[in-house]
Design a protein around this motif. Structure first.
Motif, PDB file in Angstrom:
ATOM      1  N   PRO A 146     -66.496 158.871 -18.741  1.00  0.00           N
ATOM      2  CA  PRO A 146     -67.397 160.627 -19.488  1.00  0.00           C
ATOM      3  C   PRO A 146     -69.249 159.533 -19.369  1.00  0.00           C
ATOM      4  O   PRO A 146     -69.701 160.174 -19.231  1.00  0.00           O
ATOM      5  N   PHE A 147     -68.742 157.869 -19.816  1.00  0.00           N
ATOM      6  CA  PHE A 147     -69.550 156.972 -20.013  1.00  0.00           C
ATOM      7  C   PHE A 147     -70.465 157.160 -18.574  1.00  0.00           C
ATOM      8  O   PHE A 147     -72.263 157.938 -18.051  1.00  0.00           O
ATOM      9  N   SER A 148     -70.059 157.138 -17.514  1.00  0.00           N
ATOM     10  CA  SER A 148     -70.758 156.979 -16.333  1.00  0.00           C
ATOM     11  C   SER A 148     -71.634 158.213 -15.740  1.00  0.00           C
ATOM     12  O   SER A 148     -72.482 158.473 -15.218  1.00  0.00           O
ATOM     13  N   ARG A 149     -70.116 159.574 -15.883  1.00  0.00           N
ATOM     14  CA  ARG A 149     -70.585 160.444 -15.704  1.00  0.00           C
ATOM     15  C   ARG A 149     -72.125 161.250 -16.388  1.00  0.00           C
ATOM     16  O   ARG A 149     -73.437 161.562 -15.784  1.00  0.00           O
ATOM     17  N   ARG A 150     -72.371 160.677 -17.454  1.00  0.00           N
ATOM     18  CA  ARG A 150     -73.266 160.940 -18.900  1.00  0.00           C
ATOM     19  C   ARG A 150     -74.559 159.898 -17.095  1.00  0.00           C
ATOM     20  O   ARG A 150     -76.202 160.696 -17.315  1.00  0.00           O
TER      21      ARG A 150
END
Length: 250
Positions: free
Chosen positions: A173-177
């Motif tokens: 999720p951090f990477s996608r954000r």
């Protein structure tokens, strides 16, 4: 297991706001360290990819350099020594190294049929640099390397299970954000550089159509949002982008 003094030596917590998006964060990696890391990675990449990089006199390089330079001029990072490299490869990829070193593979470039769509890709990469996502990801990596063994001991959790769960719930999720934020910043930059921001939507729709029949990971276990999600997000920023274009290109 120990969180070494060496690893901690460059952690200098500072309050920071991401340009354009306004996201507030603590950024515990110094810009000096980020630039040093980027320079080391850049040196290794030139060794690895040197034989596949187009020369600066090549028309394709000149096109990429022209679009990239226009975007860099409106990024607020004109003091960076920007370098744009075109790499001969069938892989549809583009990435940036901290400090402003961009590598665009011809496997992606072949789908960018005009300068507006090219600006959408390069704007995204410059957005990563402007948001200092490289520093943010490095800090995240350091902290998780410390947290994994600590939590494993405290809560008696299998390290492999903890690593997999943390990757699914935090890292992806951090990477996608970060990817979505770079999309947003890139769309504003391309508008400020007088490219058509609607090209970002067309580009993601085109990539979605090309990938429709390919077997891909589901969005929630991917490091990147799906092209369809990115196209929808881009639509939500279109009004803002055209307002910026009206100011900068009137």
């Amino acid at each position: 297991m120990a969180f070494s003094i060496c690893s901690a030596s460059y952690l200098a917590f500072s309050y920071d706001v991401v340009p354009i998006t306004g996201r507030r964060r603590l950024l515990p990696v110094s810009e000096r360290y980020e630039m040093k890391l980027g320079a080391a990675i850049y040196k290794e990449l030139l060794k690895e990819l040197g034989g596949f990089i187009y020369p600066k006199y090549h028309p394709i390089y000149k096109r990429v350099e022209y679009v990239g330079t226009k975007l860099a001029r409106v990024s607020g990072l004109q003091h960076f020594h920007w370098e744009f490299h075109v790499v001969e490869s069938n892989i549809p990829n583009c990435f940036v190294i901290p400090g402003g070193k961009v590598f665009l593979f011809t496997g992606l470039l072949r789908y960018l049929d005009n300068n507006d769509s090219l600006a959408a890709v390069l704007g995204h990469e410059i957005g990563h640099v402007l948001a200092r996502h490289g520093a943010e990801k490095q800090a995240f990596s350091i902290l998780t390397r410390f947290i994994y063994p600590l939590f494993s001991i405290i809560f008696n959790i299998d390290p492999l299970l903890l690593t997999g769960t943390t990757k699914l719930l935090l890292e992806l999720p951090f990477s996608r954000r970060c990817e979505k934020e770079a999309d947003h910043i890139g769309m504003i930059l391309m508008a400020r550089a007088c490219f058509d921001p609607f090209a970002a939507i067309r580009m993601w729709e085109k990539l979605q159509a090309l990938q429709k029949n390919l077997q891909e990971p589901m969005t929630y276990i991917s490091t990147h949002p799906s092209p369809d999600d990115r196209a929808n997000q881009a639509r939500s920023w279109l009004k803002e982008a055209y307002q910026e274009r009206a100011v900068y290109c009137s």
